[in-house]
Every structure is written in C-alpha cells, then in structure tokens.
Design a protein around this motif. Structure first.
Motif, PDB file in Angstrom:
ATOM      1  N   GLN A 671     -17.011  44.124  47.294  1.00  0.00           N
ATOM      2  CA  GLN A 671     -16.592  42.801  46.845  1.00  0.00           C
ATOM      3  C   GLN A 671     -17.662  41.747  47.118  1.00  0.00           C
ATOM      4  OE1 GLN A 671     -13.847  42.101  45.108  1.00  0.00           O
ATOM      5  NE2 GLN A 671     -13.328  44.287  45.098  1.00  0.00           N
ATOM      6  N   ASP A 672     -18.449  41.966  48.169  1.00  0.00           N
ATOM      7  CA  ASP A 672     -19.434  40.960  48.550  1.00  0.00           C
ATOM      8  C   ASP A 672     -20.782  41.161  47.864  1.00  0.00           C
ATOM      9  OD1 ASP A 672     -19.851  43.318  49.860  1.00  0.00           O
ATOM     10  OD2 ASP A 672     -20.597  42.396  51.711  1.00  0.00           O
ATOM     11  N   ARG A 673     -20.937  42.188  47.022  1.00  0.00           N
ATOM     12  CA  ARG A 673     -22.201  42.428  46.334  1.00  0.00           C
ATOM     13  C   ARG A 673     -21.954  42.810  44.879  1.00  0.00           C
ATOM     14  NH1 ARG A 673     -27.671  42.802  48.496  1.00  0.00           N
ATOM     15  NH2 ARG A 673     -27.396  40.842  47.389  1.00  0.00           N
ATOM     16  N   PRO A 674     -21.403  41.903  44.062  1.00  0.00           N
ATOM     17  CA  PRO A 674     -21.160  42.222  42.650  1.00  0.00           C
ATOM     18  C   PRO A 674     -22.478  42.473  41.916  1.00  0.00           C
ATOM     19  CG  PRO A 674     -20.874  39.882  43.054  1.00  0.00           C
ATOM     20  CD  PRO A 674     -21.037  40.519  44.388  1.00  0.00           C
ATOM     21  N   VAL A 675     -22.414  43.342  40.909  1.00  0.00           N
ATOM     22  CA  VAL A 675     -23.606  43.763  40.179  1.00  0.00           C
ATOM     23  C   VAL A 675     -23.612  43.119  38.794  1.00  0.00           C
ATOM     24  CG1 VAL A 675     -24.853  45.737  39.201  1.00  0.00           C
ATOM     25  CG2 VAL A 675     -23.722  45.938  41.434  1.00  0.00           C
ATOM     26  N   PHE A 676     -24.769  42.593  38.409  1.00  0.00           N
ATOM     27  CA  PHE A 676     -24.941  41.955  37.100  1.00  0.00           C
ATOM     28  C   PHE A 676     -26.188  42.526  36.421  1.00  0.00           C
ATOM     29  CE2 PHE A 676     -22.458  38.947  39.492  1.00  0.00           C
ATOM     30  CZ  PHE A 676     -21.609  38.340  38.578  1.00  0.00           C
ATOM     31  N   PHE A 677     -26.193  42.439  35.093  1.00  0.00           N
ATOM     32  CA  PHE A 677     -27.373  42.764  34.291  1.00  0.00           C
ATOM     33  C   PHE A 677     -27.729  41.531  33.465  1.00  0.00           C
ATOM     34  CE2 PHE A 677     -25.684  46.877  35.274  1.00  0.00           C
ATOM     35  CZ  PHE A 677     -26.760  47.754  35.271  1.00  0.00           C
ATOM     36  N   ALA A 678     -29.004  41.126  33.494  1.00  0.00           N
ATOM     37  CA  ALA A 678     -29.438  39.987  32.694  1.00  0.00           C
ATOM     38  C   ALA A 678     -29.331  40.316  31.212  1.00  0.00           C
ATOM     39  CB  ALA A 678     -30.871  39.603  33.040  1.00  0.00           C
ATOM     40  N   VAL A 679     -29.033  39.317  30.400  1.00  0.00           N
ATOM     41  CA  VAL A 679     -28.872  39.554  28.959  1.00  0.00           C
ATOM     42  C   VAL A 679     -30.189  39.918  28.292  1.00  0.00           C
ATOM     43  CG1 VAL A 679     -26.870  38.047  28.753  1.00  0.00           C
ATOM     44  CG2 VAL A 679     -29.164  37.083  28.475  1.00  0.00           C
ATOM     45  N   GLU A 696     -20.831  37.061  30.548  1.00  0.00           N
ATOM     46  CA  GLU A 696     -20.367  35.830  31.186  1.00  0.00           C
ATOM     47  C   GLU A 696     -21.359  34.686  30.989  1.00  0.00           C
ATOM     48  OE1 GLU A 696     -19.288  36.493  35.262  1.00  0.00           O
ATOM     49  OE2 GLU A 696     -17.682  37.911  34.736  1.00  0.00           O
ATOM     50  N   GLY A 697     -22.248  34.848  30.018  1.00  0.00           N
ATOM     51  CA  GLY A 697     -23.242  33.805  29.744  1.00  0.00           C
ATOM     52  C   GLY A 697     -24.618  34.430  29.673  1.00  0.00           C
ATOM     53  N   MET A 698     -25.441  34.160  30.683  1.00  0.00           N
ATOM     54  CA  MET A 698     -26.792  34.723  30.718  1.00  0.00           C
ATOM     55  C   MET A 698     -26.837  36.056  31.459  1.00  0.00           C
ATOM     56  SD  MET A 698     -28.644  32.733  28.980  1.00  0.00           S
ATOM     57  CE  MET A 698     -30.306  33.153  29.455  1.00  0.00           C
ATOM     58  N   ALA A 699     -25.697  36.557  31.828  1.00  0.00           N
ATOM     59  CA  ALA A 699     -25.645  37.832  32.546  1.00  0.00           C
ATOM     60  C   ALA A 699     -24.349  38.559  32.211  1.00  0.00           C
ATOM     61  CB  ALA A 699     -25.754  37.608  34.051  1.00  0.00           C
ATOM     62  N   TYR A 700     -24.423  39.889  32.299  1.00  0.00           N
ATOM     63  CA  TYR A 700     -23.254  40.749  32.180  1.00  0.00           C
ATOM     64  C   TYR A 700     -22.803  41.138  33.584  1.00  0.00           C
ATOM     65  CZ  TYR A 700     -24.648  41.670  27.288  1.00  0.00           C
ATOM     66  OH  TYR A 700     -24.974  41.575  25.972  1.00  0.00           O
ATOM     67  N   ARG A 701     -21.504  41.057  33.808  1.00  0.00           N
ATOM     68  CA  ARG A 701     -20.935  41.568  35.057  1.00  0.00           C
ATOM     69  C   ARG A 701     -20.554  43.032  34.850  1.00  0.00           C
ATOM     70  NH1 ARG A 701     -18.147  39.118  39.337  1.00  0.00           N
ATOM     71  NH2 ARG A 701     -18.151  37.130  38.216  1.00  0.00           N
ATOM     72  N   LEU A 702     -20.872  43.858  35.853  1.00  0.00           N
ATOM     73  CA  LEU A 702     -20.491  45.263  35.797  1.00  0.00           C
ATOM     74  C   LEU A 702     -19.077  45.418  36.331  1.00  0.00           C
ATOM     75  CD1 LEU A 702     -21.286  48.209  35.232  1.00  0.00           C
ATOM     76  CD2 LEU A 702     -22.150  48.333  37.581  1.00  0.00           C
ATOM     77  N   LEU A 703     -18.170  45.946  35.474  1.00  0.00           N
ATOM     78  CA  LEU A 703     -16.776  46.164  35.846  1.00  0.00           C
ATOM     79  C   LEU A 703     -16.552  47.633  36.226  1.00  0.00           C
ATOM     80  CD1 LEU A 703     -15.054  44.115  32.997  1.00  0.00           C
ATOM     81  CD2 LEU A 703     -15.682  43.334  35.286  1.00  0.00           C
TER      82      LEU A 703
END
Length: 982
Positions: A671-679, A696-703
């Motif tokens: 929970q304290d280290r969510p992962v994102f990928f830049a667009v 979510e804008g300029m980044a994708y959240r990994l679900l």
C-alpha cells in the motif's frame, strides 16, 4: 603599444561581438531545464555527479563553478537558480566561440587581402553573426549542452594554429603546439568531437615542417598524431590487446626520439595525458556515490572508467554495414546544413532556401575558392576540419531514417567552419568590388615584404561599404523582432519540459514507484528531484537503464532502497545470462545457428500476429529453461521468419525482462509503494501489465486485476482533477498562472485556510461546477512559446488524457441514460468540461473538435454547437475543418437532428456563397433525407454561380434518382404480386 593591445580594432570588434551575442543569448536563454540531456547536465553540474557516457567531466566541473557563482551552491536546499546558471554557461562559452570565429576570419581575411583589413573586419563580423544565429548553434547556446563549450575549444585551437603559423620560425613556436595538444586532451572532457580539429592543425604543421627549415621535425609531428590516434582508437575499440600493443610501440618510439634529443612527442604526450586527467573526477565522484540516480555506470575503477570513455553502453557505429543508403545520409546532413544559415522567411519555403543559397552559402563558396588561392596552406586547417566534422563524420555516424531525434548537433563543428568560409567569402567579395586585388600575405612574404604592417590600405568606396552594411544586416536579420528564427529560439518563457516532468511527479501517490521510458521523461524528473528537491519520495525506474547492472544496484542500494527481491549476486547472474542469450541472438543474426521450431514456416506465417508472437515466445521460454542443444540447430541458416524470431529473442533476453517483473511483484501489493508507468512508455515495453493499467493523467496506475477487454482502464475523475487541479500548464496556456489559478480555485471553493488547493473535499469528487471553473482558469493556448517537433509530440499526451476522460464520462452517461436522468446529465456535463479543457490546451485537436459539438447538441446547446463549427472557418486548415464538419454532420444526422444540420449548412452557404464545400454539405444533407428537389436546387444554384457543374453532386443526384427508381419498381412489383395473388 603592446601595453594597449586592448585598443586594437580587432580586440574592440571581438569584444563587441561577444557582448552582442551574449546579450541575445541571455534574452532568449531558457530559464529552467529542457528536454533530452539538459536535465541530466544541470543536475550533474549541481551535485558534481557522473552523467551518461562518455562522462564529460570538465563540463560538470565548469558547470559547478557557474552554479556556485550564479546559481545555488547549497546541496541541502532546493536550488531554483541552478538551471539558469548552467544554461548561462552554455551561452557564455558559445558567445566566446562566436568571438573566436570572428578572430579566425579576421586573421585569414587580412592574409587574403593585406590591403583591405577593414573588409576582413566586416567579413569576420558577417561570419561570426551567421554562426551565432544559425539554427543548431543558437539552440545549443541557450540550453545546458556540451556543444557550446566544445565549439569554443575547437575555435580556440584553430586560432592557435594560425598564431603558430605566424611564429613558426621561432623556436618557442613549439610551445604553441604543445598548448594545442594539452587543450586537445582537456577538450575531451567537454566532448570527444573536439579531437577532430587536430587533423587540420597537424596537416598544416606537417606540410610546413616537412618543406621548411624548422626546429620541429616532421617525424615528431607524425609520431604525435600517431599517439593521438591510439587514444581515439582506444575510445572506439574494445580490443585491449591491440590498444596496448600500439601504445607500447608508441611509447617506445617516443622514448627513442627523446633520447636522440627530439622531445616534442614526449612533452606532448605528457601534456595530453595531463589534460585527460580531468576524467579522474569521475573515479572520485563515483566512489563517493553522489545522488544514486546520477552516478551513471559508476566508474569507480579504471576498467569501468575506460568503458565510460569508450561509450561501451551504446552500440558500435559499424561504418562498414550501412544503416541507410549513403545518398540518404548525405542528404540528411546537407538538409541540416541548408537549414542552418537562413536569414529570410522560415527556413522551409522555396524563397527562404533560395536566399540561403544566394547569400551565405554562395559567400562560403567564394571564401573557399579565394582561400585556396590566397591563404594556402593555412586554408587547410578550416577545410580539413570541416570535412572531418561534416562529410566524413556523416559516413562514420551512419545515421538511418529512424533516428530517435534530430542529429544536427553532431555537426556543430562543420557548421562552425562553414561560418568561417562565409566570413572569408564576404571579405573576398567586398575586396573584389573594390578593384584589382593586391598581393596576398603569402606572396608578399615570398617577395621579402612585411605584410602584417605598413601596407597601404585601399580606400573603401561608399558603394562597397554599403554592400558591407547589407551583408552585416543579412547576418543579423534573425534577431530582428518578429523573425521566425528569433521566435523559434526564444526560450525565455519556455517551461514546457519543466512542467511536463513536474506534472508526471505531482499526480503520483506518496512513495510511488514510476517507470519511465528515456531521456525526455527521466532527465527533467532527475533535475526536479535532485536540484529542486521536489517529490524525492518517488522512486524513478528508467526502463532504458534497467538493463544495466550498475543501475539496478544503485536502485537497490540507494538512500531509499527499492525492494526488488534481488541481491548483488543474483543481479550479476541475471546480467551474465542476459549477455549469454544476447550472444545467441548475434549468432542467429549472422546465420551461425537457428531454432528448432515445432511448426513449419508456412504454419507460422498463417498465424495472426499475437498468436505468432505467443508461439515464438514459448519457444524462447524452452530455450531459456531447457536443453539448448535440443532447441538450437547449429551451423544451419535461420528459417524464413528468422528476423522476427531474432527480435523476439533479443527482447526476451534483456535484463529488464527479469528485473522489472521482480520490482512489480515485490511492490504492487504494498500500500505504501504504488506502482505507476509514465504515459511516454510505448505499449510494447509494458505489454505484460497493459490490461492492468489505469490512466490517471500523465501516468498509469498498476492495478491488481486486468480489465475485461485487455486494454487499460481510465479513471476520468482522477484525470480531470490532475489535469485541472494538480498539473501546471502555465507554459501552454495564458491563464494558468499561480495568481489566476488561486483566484479560480477560491471561486470554486477549493482553497483551505492556508490557501492550499483542496481536491475532493472531504473525500468527495469535485463537482461539475468546480471542474468547469478550473478549466476556465486555463485561459487560452499560448502562442508566444515555440513548440518544436519533439515538444509537440510529447504534449500530445495532455489532450489525449482529457479526451479519454471525456469519452469515458460520455460512455458512463449513455450507460445510465435509460434509468437515471440526473446521473446521465452529470456525466454528460463532465464529458463536456473534459473536451472544453482539451480545446483550451490544444484548439486544433481534431478528436475533440469532432466530439465536442456532438456533445453540445446532445446537451441541447444547438446554438453553441453551430457557433463552434462556425468558428472553425479561418482558424484551422481547410482540410481539417472539412473533416470535422463532415464527421459532426454525420453524427447529427445519425442522432436524428436533421433540422439543426440543415439550418447550419444553409447559413454557411449564405455567409460564404463561393465555398463549394458548404454547398456539398447541404447537398449531402438533402440527399440523406431523400429530398431530391432540394438537392437538385443546391446543385443548380452552384452551377449557375460557378458556370460549371460539380461532378460529385451530379453523381450523388443520379445515385439518389436510381435509388428512387428502384424503390418505385419494387413497389410496383409488390402491388402486381398482390393483385395476382388475389
């Protein structure tokens, strides 16, 4: 008189050129980081870090000096002036380089025509100004790049060669050559391209000492050049045995010459090595481990340091195997050359290119011709240097049509020497029109005359002086108000890259991990984190660097270690395996081995792309986990699909294919280290996780779970709140200033007691009114900030995000329409705000232009829709307007609002009776409604007005008539059938 050297005309003119150039550069200087390498160079200068190979340590050290003097020296505090200070360093040294070019042209010009020194001054000014405000040189001068400093070194070395030629008869002249050798070694710390100037310099020296009685002997010159080539070879070849052999041979010859009393190569080698010792800085700083993400390659030992200097991280140039046709490559270079010196128009029009050829390039041709005639052998220095930096470099660099960016900056040296030829041509041209030319300096010296002083000067005519003024005006044209080149190089308000990186970071959760793609999204982020101390809680993982073990170790051992479930032994093992499989890839590419595939070529060809890729990857998996001898077939050519197999094999064996899944697996559930990928990351680089991403804008959240359709989801509310409430858009829009933003946020009730922006008060989403107010705060698109091709490409992610949010809102509206009118209206209004915001950012965005008026109609705002379509006229290119109108009219007719379409088309025909397109739209509407008489009327009106019938209308009318005839015939047949049936 020597005590008043500063009063000499050439010194005063040189100083004036420096001041003028630096002033213009200062006015157009970028205030912060830009894209590509700028963010990295600013950051490494601030922290004295180690940038990407080959390291440029002297640039870093000089940059730190400018940072201390003009920026912010304290590393513990956010440094807000550092970027400007490092950018100014480029401007400062670029202005010095321009000044040195003036001195080079003046020196050559006065030798060409000793009786017309005034024209040598004018020619020097013309050449210097054409260089100062040329396309590439100006770009490099106003951003944190190495090329301005390297150009200064190249120009200085050329000027020193000319000074040596003047004093070659003196024994102390050898000291100038030793200074040149030392500066060559030192200049490598700026850019390896500095070395290319030595060919022209030492060819001149060789010809002089070989044909004249001089204290320096030609074998010593050849030996020194041999030593320089051993160094150059060591930077390009990994064959250590060969390098050591050549080095041992060189040192032996140096010692032998020194013992015999000829110590030039000995002292030169020592001084060159002394210049190279600036690279020790990288050993020191790498060992001290500056900011973990700016210690590239971690060269804390000699072997690794050599790999940095050799640029082993990058593919070899491979000049024997051409990446593209040589004709294309020369066209590639000459295209850049032609674009450099335009002074009229925009650099792309026929007139602009013609005037470029007729003035600066024609002057360059004259300068070359006269230079060979009257300044031989000095002319060898700029000519050979130009060839090595231009045509020969084109062969070596071996560029293809798929370069990731414009490569004009590699040719900075060629453009610099072309400016020298332009200045010489201006000198020669003015002297030609003055009258019969006198003796050259070389001819006067052979005649026993002193050319450098006491020569009677020709009296310049008013006409020739006026021509000189015109040439100077041509060279200064780009800095006049409103000139295209000035606008394109004015970065004084350009914060596009800064905001782009800021927005990527600002929308992330606390302690997030974000994967980035390359230089454009990584280096500006590094700058923000290391220099401005913004969002240092975020861990950035660059997918280009994650293939390199040193980078993985830095991520896992940094101040905030990244949990990837790997120790150093495992990392080294992964790298070893990856190198092994990459060698297999090389063997396959060269036909030494193939794969034993359980399918024939024909069967594989019959598969669709995804099925084929999955099959081939399964074969690769067998290779990685099974017995290689059973999978590989040695000594046989690869099959028909070998190229595709090779690509899959290579991509499957990269280190990142092992490490990135480890990082994701060990962090996505934290929970304290969510992962994102830049667009900015291409789909193929995150394909494994593509279905589980959420925009979510300029980044994708990994679900945790994939989507049903295998495509990324979109959180439209999060996109809107980021785009309108969190992200900064001041570089793109007129209204998104801090003051205006705060005013509109207060109007929307989104400021707390401390004036901070609240998003989603008490955990609730922002309502439509709040989003609309924040969208209004954008203002209009800024037209005073130039966006180059790279910026336009990256900025496309902003409207793309808003369009996706708008479309998802629209889908949600349609899903709820039958059961919940209020929710339907709410979602529809949010969709409208999203598209309105998109059109404020990018009014020419075609997707938004086509969708927005349809939503207005669906929201019963018919007049607004008509006004929007009317506003396209004259604002966007006609093809774009026609495409948008066609799409919108089709949607309106499909939605059953034909009256609106008819009203709009009739009004446009009345407003613009000469525009055929509007009549065609009206005609199409009538034909779609089956109103044959009205359609015929539109066609006849156009025929009467224009005097000729529109073929498209005639064909449409005939098709409609045929349709009616078929319908009537069918009705008759049906009635006959009914009658017979009775």
């Amino acid at each position: 008189m020597k005590s008043q050297w500063y009063l000499r005309p050439q010194v005063l003119v040189a100083a004036a050129i420096f001041v003028i150039t630096l002033t213009v550069y200062g006015i157009t200087l970028g205030p912060t980081t830009d894209f590509w390498d700028c963010g990295e160079f600013i950051t490494t200068s601030h922290i004295v870090g180690v940038p990407h190979q080959p390291g440029t340590p002297l640039y870093v050290l000089v940059g730190r000096v400018f940072d201390v003097v003009l920026g912010n020296a304290d590393l513990t505090q956010a440094a807000l002036r550092t970027a400007w200070a490092i950018n100014f360093m480029s401007a400062f040294f670029s202005a010095l380089a321009v000044m040195m070019v003036y001195l080079i042209v003046w020196e050559l010009g006065r030798r060409m025509h000793p009786d017309a020194r005034l024209y040598a001054h004018i020619g020097g000014v013309v050449g210097a100004m054409f260089l100062a405000f040329s396309e590439t040189f100006w770009n490099n001068a106003i951003e944190a790049e190495v090329y301005g400093l390297s150009a200064f070194m190249v120009a200085t070395l050329t000027w020193l060669a000319i000074r040596w030629y003047d004093h070659m008869a003196e024994s102390r002249s050898t000291n100038l050559l030793l200074l040149i050798v030392y500066l060559l070694g030192l200049g490598v710390g700026f850019h390896l391209g500095t070395m290319l100037v030595h060919y022209g310099v030492f060819l001149l020296v060789f010809l002089v000492v070989a044909t004249r009685d001089a204290s320096l002997k030609w074998p010593d010159v050849v030996l020194m050049v041999f030593g320089l080539h051993v160094f150059l070879l060591s930077t390009m070849s990994g064959n250590n045995a060969l390098i050591l052999t050549l080095l041992a041979l060189y040192l032996l010859l140096v010692v032998m010459r020194a013992v015999s009393g000829h110590r030039f190569a000995l002292w030169g080698s020592a001084l060159f090595f002394l210049g190279l010792t600036v690279h020790i800085m990288m050993l020191i700083r790498a060992g001290a481990d500056p900011e973990p993400f700016i210690n590239q390659t971690a060269p804390d030992n000699f072997e690794t340091l050599m790999s940095v200097i050799r640029r082993e991280q990058y593919p070899t140039l491979g000049t024997l195997t051409r990446k593209a046709d040589i004709a294309f490559q020369f066209k590639y270079y000459y295209g850049y050359l032609l674009k450099q010196f335009y002074w009229f128009g925009d650099g792309t029009s026929v007139m602009s290119r013609a005037t470029t050829v007729l003035v600066p390039l024609l002057l360059a041709a004259v300068g070359l011709f006269q230079g060979f005639r009257r300044v031989w052998p000095l002319m060898l220095v700029p000519v050979v240097s130009y060839l090595f930096n231009g045509e020969l470099l084109t062969i070596v660099l071996n560029f293809s049509a798929s370069e990731v960016r414009d490569r004009d900056y590699f040719y900075f040296g060629a453009f610099l020497f072309m400016a020298v030829f332009i200045g010489m041509g201006a000198t020669a041209w003015l002297r030609f029109f003055q009258g019969k030319e006198g003796l050259s300096a070389e001819a006067m010296s052979k005649a026993g005359k002193i050319w450098s002083r006491g020569v009677e000067q020709v009296k310049p005519s008013n006409l020739v002086l006026a021509a000189g003024v015109v040439l100077v005006a041509f060279s200064l044209a780009p800095i006049t108000p409103g000139h295209t080149k000035f606008f394109e190089h004015d970065r004084s308000e350009n914060r596009i890259a800064y905001e782009y990186a800021w927005n990527i970071l600002a929308g992330l959760d606390e302690n997030a991990i974000i994967f980035t793609n390359g230089d454009n999204d990584t280096f500006p982020i590094w700058y923000l984190q290391a220099v401005e101390h913004f969002r240092r809680d975020v861990t950035v993982v660059n997918l280009s660097l994650i293939n390199l073990p040193w980078y993985i170790k830095q991520l896992s051992n940094g101040e905030t270690p990244l949990d990837m479930g790997l120790n150093e032994v495992q990392i080294d093992d992964i790298n070893t395996r990856a190198l092994h499989y990459q060698q297999l890839f090389m063997d396959m590419r060269e036909g030494r081995i193939g794969l034993r595939l359980p399918r024939s070529d024909a069967q594989i060809e019959a598969m669709d792309q995804r099925e084929r890729e999955q099959f081939l990857r399964s074969c690769i998996w067998e290779l990685k986990n099974g017995d290689e001898d059973k999978v590989l077939r040695k000594g046989r050519p690869t099959p028909q699909l070998s190229r595709y197999v090779q690509t899959v094999l290579f991509e499957s064996m990269l280190v990142k294919d092992y490490v990135v899944p480890q990082i994701v697996a060990h962090n996505k559930n934290h929970q304290d280290r969510p992962v994102f990928f830049a667009v900015t990351i291409p789909q193929e680089n995150m394909e494994r996780w593509f279905p589980s991403l959420q925009m979510e804008g300029m980044a994708y959240r990994l679900l945790d779970t994939p989507s049903e359709d295998g495509m990324p989801r979109t959180d439209p509310q999060k996109v809107m709140e980021n785009m309108l409430g969190v992200y900064r858009m001041g570089a793109l829009t007129t209204g998104d200033t801090p003051q205006r933003r705060a005013t509109y946020a207060e109007m929307a009730g989104l400021l707390d007691d401390q004036g901070q922006l609240l998003l989603g008060q008490e955990g609730n989403d922002l309502d439509v009114q709040q989003l609309s107010v924040l969208a209004t705060a954008y203002g209009d698109k800024r037209e005073d900030v130039y966006r180059n091709t790279n910026a336009r490409h990256l900025l496309g992610n902003y409207p793309a995000s808003l369009n996706r949010a708008g479309y998802v809102f629209y889908q949600k509206a349609n899903q709820t329409a039958p059961s919940d009118t209020a929710t339907y209206r709410n979602y529809l209004d949010r969709a409208l705000v999203a598209f309105e915001a998109c059109l404020r950012l990018e009014p020419e965005n075609q997707q938004a232009m086509e969708f927005y008026p349809l939503l207005l109609v669906q929201n019963y705002r018919d007049e607004d829709a008509k006004a929007f379509l009317n506003g396209l006229y004259g604002r966007v290119p006609q093809p774009v307007e026609e495409q948008v109108v066609t799409t919108v009219m089709r949607g309106i007719l499909g939605g059953g609002v034909a009256e609106l379409a008819l009203d709009w088309a009739e009004e446009r025909v009345i407003a613009h009776p000469q525009r055929l397109f509007y009549r065609q739209v009206l005609f199409t509407i009538y034909t779609s409604l089956g109103q044959l008489a009205e359609a015929r009327r539109v066609m006849d009106d156009w025929t009467a007005l224009s005097g000729q019938e529109d073929p498209a209308m005639r064909q449409g009318l005939e098709q409609l008539q045929q349709k009616y005839r078929e319908m009537e015939q069918k009705q008759v047949q049906e009635k006959v059938g009914e009658a017979l049936g009775q």
